[in-house]
Design a protein around this motif. Sequence first.
Motif, short mmCIF file in Angstrom:
data_model
loop_
_atom_site.label_atom_id
_atom_site.label_comp_id
_atom_site.label_asym_id
_atom_site.label_seq_id
_atom_site.Cartn_x
_atom_site.Cartn_y
_atom_site.Cartn_z
N GLN A 34 0.83 -1.22 0.00
CA GLN A 34 0.00 0.00 0.00
C GLN A 34 0.86 1.26 0.00
O GLN A 34 0.54 2.23 -0.69
N ALA A 35 1.96 1.25 0.75
CA ALA A 35 2.86 2.41 0.76
C ALA A 35 3.49 2.62 -0.62
O ALA A 35 3.63 3.76 -1.08
N LEU A 36 3.83 1.53 -1.29
CA LEU A 36 4.39 1.61 -2.64
C LEU A 36 3.38 2.23 -3.60
O LEU A 36 3.72 3.14 -4.37
N VAL A 42 -0.79 5.55 -7.48
CA VAL A 42 -1.62 4.61 -8.24
C VAL A 42 -3.07 4.75 -7.81
O VAL A 42 -3.39 4.66 -6.63
N ARG A 43 -3.92 5.02 -8.79
CA ARG A 43 -5.35 5.18 -8.54
C ARG A 43 -6.11 4.86 -9.82
O ARG A 43 -5.50 4.51 -10.83
N ALA A 44 -7.40 4.99 -9.76
CA ALA A 44 -8.25 4.69 -10.91
C ALA A 44 -7.77 5.47 -12.13
O ALA A 44 -7.45 6.65 -12.04
N ALA A 61 -3.39 -5.40 -6.00
CA ALA A 61 -3.73 -4.23 -5.20
C ALA A 61 -3.94 -3.00 -6.08
O ALA A 61 -4.83 -2.19 -5.83
N ALA A 62 -3.13 -2.86 -7.12
CA ALA A 62 -3.29 -1.75 -8.06
C ALA A 62 -4.61 -1.89 -8.81
O ALA A 62 -5.33 -0.90 -9.01
N LEU A 63 -4.93 -3.09 -9.22
CA LEU A 63 -6.21 -3.36 -9.89
C LEU A 63 -7.38 -3.01 -8.99
O LEU A 63 -8.37 -2.42 -9.44
N ALA A 64 -7.27 -3.35 -7.71
CA ALA A 64 -8.33 -3.04 -6.75
C ALA A 64 -8.53 -1.54 -6.60
O ALA A 64 -9.62 -1.09 -6.26
#
Length: 69
Positions: A34-36, A42-44, A61-64
């Motif tokens: 999450q920190a990375l 990284v967002r929508a 996690a990025a996809l989420a």
Amino acid sequence: MIDADYDAHERSRWAGRAEAYQRSFGRLCAYPTQALLEAAAVRAGRRVIDVGTGPGTVAAAALARGAAV
């Protein structure tokens, strides 16, 4: 140019080891995910490439977050 002998060696050494990696070292490496993603903003709508970061924890996690991975 990829050295075919080296490539074959690496593939043979890692084949079938994803589950063991995920249960051990993968859990440790997942801790800063999450920190990375925060540091990389990284967002929508963002496009992300995940290369060599383990079993796909960061990609998932990025996809989420709505990123295109």
